[in-house]
Motif scaffolding. Structure first.
Motif, PDB file in Angstrom:
ATOM      1  N   SER A 236      -2.358  14.487  54.908  1.00 40.78           N
ATOM      2  CA  SER A 236      -3.092  14.416  53.641  1.00 40.78           C
ATOM      3  C   SER A 236      -2.167  14.457  52.425  1.00 40.78           C
ATOM      4  O   SER A 236      -2.580  14.099  51.314  1.00 40.78           O
ATOM      5  CB  SER A 236      -4.105  15.561  53.554  1.00 40.78           C
ATOM      6  OG  SER A 236      -3.454  16.821  53.657  1.00 40.78           O
TER       7      SER A 236
ATOM      8  N   ASP B  15      -7.848  19.610  61.447  1.00 41.09           N
ATOM      9  CA  ASP B  15      -7.199  19.809  60.149  1.00 41.09           C
ATOM     10  C   ASP B  15      -8.234  19.893  59.027  1.00 41.09           C
ATOM     11  O   ASP B  15      -7.935  19.618  57.869  1.00 41.09           O
ATOM     12  CB  ASP B  15      -6.205  18.682  59.864  1.00 41.09           C
ATOM     13  CG  ASP B  15      -6.882  17.305  59.798  1.00 41.09           C
ATOM     14  OD1 ASP B  15      -7.998  17.160  60.336  1.00 41.09           O
ATOM     15  OD2 ASP B  15      -6.295  16.376  59.219  1.00 41.09           O
ATOM     16  N   LYS B  16      -9.460  20.281  59.390  1.00 37.44           N
ATOM     17  CA  LYS B  16     -10.579  20.449  58.457  1.00 37.44           C
ATOM     18  C   LYS B  16     -11.081  19.121  57.888  1.00 37.44           C
ATOM     19  O   LYS B  16     -11.803  19.105  56.892  1.00 37.44           O
ATOM     20  CB  LYS B  16     -10.216  21.428  57.340  1.00 37.44           C
ATOM     21  CG  LYS B  16      -9.871  22.830  57.840  1.00 37.44           C
ATOM     22  CD  LYS B  16      -9.556  23.779  56.712  1.00 37.44           C
ATOM     23  CE  LYS B  16      -9.191  25.161  57.259  1.00 37.44           C
ATOM     24  NZ  LYS B  16      -8.837  26.123  56.185  1.00 37.44           N
ATOM     25  N   ASP B  17     -10.713  18.043  58.522  1.00 34.50           N
ATOM     26  CA  ASP B  17     -11.235  16.716  58.190  1.00 34.50           C
ATOM     27  C   ASP B  17     -11.888  16.187  59.458  1.00 34.50           C
ATOM     28  O   ASP B  17     -11.200  15.896  60.444  1.00 34.50           O
ATOM     29  CB  ASP B  17     -10.099  15.798  57.738  1.00 34.50           C
ATOM     30  CG  ASP B  17     -10.598  14.423  57.287  1.00 34.50           C
ATOM     31  OD1 ASP B  17     -11.719  14.031  57.664  1.00 34.50           O
ATOM     32  OD2 ASP B  17      -9.853  13.740  56.550  1.00 34.50           O
TER      33      ASP B  17
ATOM     34  N   ARG C  37     -13.222  13.448  60.291  1.00 40.79           N
ATOM     35  CA  ARG C  37     -13.099  12.033  60.641  1.00 40.79           C
ATOM     36  C   ARG C  37     -12.076  11.831  61.753  1.00 40.79           C
ATOM     37  O   ARG C  37     -11.080  12.551  61.840  1.00 40.79           O
ATOM     38  CB  ARG C  37     -12.690  11.222  59.408  1.00 40.79           C
ATOM     39  CG  ARG C  37     -13.719  11.202  58.294  1.00 40.79           C
ATOM     40  CD  ARG C  37     -13.185  10.486  57.067  1.00 40.79           C
ATOM     41  NE  ARG C  37     -12.022  11.183  56.502  1.00 40.79           N
ATOM     42  CZ  ARG C  37     -11.263  10.699  55.523  1.00 40.79           C
ATOM     43  NH1 ARG C  37     -11.535   9.509  55.015  1.00 40.79           N
ATOM     44  NH2 ARG C  37     -10.238  11.408  55.064  1.00 40.79           N
TER      45      ARG C  37
ATOM     46  N   CYS D 245      -8.963  10.396  63.728  1.00 37.68           N
ATOM     47  CA  CYS D 245      -7.626  10.153  63.178  1.00 37.68           C
ATOM     48  C   CYS D 245      -6.756   9.419  64.193  1.00 37.68           C
ATOM     49  O   CYS D 245      -6.786   9.721  65.386  1.00 37.68           O
ATOM     50  CB  CYS D 245      -6.976  11.481  62.793  1.00 37.68           C
ATOM     51  SG  CYS D 245      -5.344  11.337  62.014  1.00 37.68           S
TER      52      CYS D 245
ATOM     53  N   ARG E  25      -8.097   7.454  58.816  1.00 31.48           N
ATOM     54  CA  ARG E  25      -9.198   8.397  59.019  1.00 31.48           C
ATOM     55  C   ARG E  25     -10.496   7.602  59.042  1.00 31.48           C
ATOM     56  O   ARG E  25     -10.839   6.901  58.080  1.00 31.48           O
ATOM     57  CB  ARG E  25      -9.244   9.452  57.908  1.00 31.48           C
ATOM     58  CG  ARG E  25      -7.989  10.316  57.773  1.00 31.48           C
ATOM     59  CD  ARG E  25      -7.532  10.977  59.070  1.00 31.48           C
ATOM     60  NE  ARG E  25      -8.416  11.932  59.643  1.00 31.48           N
ATOM     61  CZ  ARG E  25      -8.142  13.242  59.775  1.00 31.48           C
ATOM     62  NH1 ARG E  25      -6.996  13.727  59.299  1.00 31.48           N
ATOM     63  NH2 ARG E  25      -8.982  14.056  60.389  1.00 31.48           N
TER      64      ARG E  25
ATOM     65  N   GLY F  75     -14.308  19.685  61.728  1.00 31.83           N
ATOM     66  CA  GLY F  75     -12.890  19.326  61.824  1.00 31.83           C
ATOM     67  C   GLY F  75     -11.992  20.513  62.042  1.00 31.83           C
ATOM     68  O   GLY F  75     -10.919  20.626  61.463  1.00 31.83           O
ATOM     69  N   ARG F  76     -12.386  21.407  62.948  1.00 29.05           N
ATOM     70  CA  ARG F  76     -11.564  22.603  63.196  1.00 29.05           C
ATOM     71  C   ARG F  76     -11.595  23.010  64.673  1.00 29.05           C
ATOM     72  O   ARG F  76     -12.354  22.481  65.436  1.00 29.05           O
ATOM     73  CB  ARG F  76     -12.034  23.773  62.338  1.00 29.05           C
ATOM     74  CG  ARG F  76     -13.441  24.273  62.643  1.00 29.05           C
ATOM     75  CD  ARG F  76     -13.799  25.433  61.760  1.00 29.05           C
ATOM     76  NE  ARG F  76     -15.128  25.965  62.034  1.00 29.05           N
ATOM     77  CZ  ARG F  76     -15.384  26.887  62.963  1.00 29.05           C
ATOM     78  NH1 ARG F  76     -14.422  27.355  63.710  1.00 29.05           N
ATOM     79  NH2 ARG F  76     -16.619  27.326  63.152  1.00 29.05           N
TER      80      ARG F  76
END
Length: 258
Positions: free
Chosen positions: A174, A207-209, A211, A213, A228, A257-258
């Motif tokens: 990011s 990674d807290k996203d 979507r 990857c 993403r 996302g974790r």
């Protein structure tokens, strides 16, 4: 030529379908899968089917969950262990069971191509060793890992996308401008840089996203790009909830996302 590098699909069909669709849109010529096709998620049969049938698949490696499906899930937490045993039953019941087991059983642990090394975990322990962002402070570990890799090492396993440099720097995906990084020389004069590049996770990002990857490598310009891709994680979550052997948390976490 565009080469996609993906990892940690974890039986998440919706995420994998979205990523493969992005391959089509981006003109991906070939892809390298770094392992963990199965585990955690509700569609192991369908995911393996897509990977094995796709003509763009160049390399597929063995991940620790794939290995656990063949042997035993040693060191797994209870939820991951139950998911592996459930996954085994799904593969055993598939009409293509023998083909699937042969495919998983023959997966290599690593692949080297010139300056590029591909593994699931690390160069030292291709299937099982984690390399976390905090390890950048562990000089002995990092020095050993960088001494093994030829120049660039693509890896997964942690589900957290980012780049480690031999000079002791770490870049979250990011933090990169437009999610891109140009492969080339290091900050130390003419010395050729060495990098470990974690490609993140298709099916269970951490990674807290939420979507999906993966990494796109342009082999002509040597530019890597973190892609993403949004997908319907709620559908995957509902599937997990409907399967008693799969812990509900495995579904909830993919939405966060974790």
């Amino acid at each position: 030529m565009k080469r996609a590098i993906l990892s940690d699909i974890h039986s998440n069909l919706e995420a994998l379908q979205a990523v493969l669709k992005d391959f089509d849109q981006e003109g991906v010529a070939e892809f390298y899968c770094l392992g963990d096709l199965v585990g955690y998620g509700p569609n192991p049969v369908e995911c393996i089917d897509l990977i094995t049938k796709d003509p763009r698949r160049k390399i597929c490696l063995l991940g620790n969950h794939d290995q656990a499906a063949i042997f035993n899930p040693a060191g797994f937490n209870p939820a991951a262990e139950r998911a592996i045993y459930w996954t085994r039953r799904q593969l055993d019941q598939s009409p293509r069971s023998r083909e699937f087991w042969d495919f998983i059983g023959e997966l290599p642990r690593s692949h080297k191509d010139g300056d590029f090394l591909y593994v699931h975990g690390s160069a030292r322990n291709p299937v099982s060793e984690y390399v976390f962002s905090d390890d950048i402070l562990e000089k002995l570990k990092m020095n050993k890992l960088f001494s093994i890799i030829p120049r660039y090492c693509f890896q997964g396993h942690t589900h957290v996308p980012g780049i480690f440099t031999e000079e002791g720097r770490y870049f979250r995906s990011s933090e990169l401008p437009d999610g891109r990084y140009v492969l080339g020389k290091s900050d130390q004069g003419d010395k050729a840089e060495k990098l470990m590049i974690n490609v993140g996770s298709v099916g269970q990002p951490r990674d807290k996203d939420p979507r999906a990857c993966y990494v796109l490598l342009d082999t002509e310009t040597n530019v890597i790009e973190y892609r993403r891709i949004p997908y319907d994680s709620s559908l995957t979550c509902e599937k997990i909830r409907d399967i008693d052997e799969l812990d509900n948390f495995l579904g909830e976490r993919i939405k966060l996302g974790r």
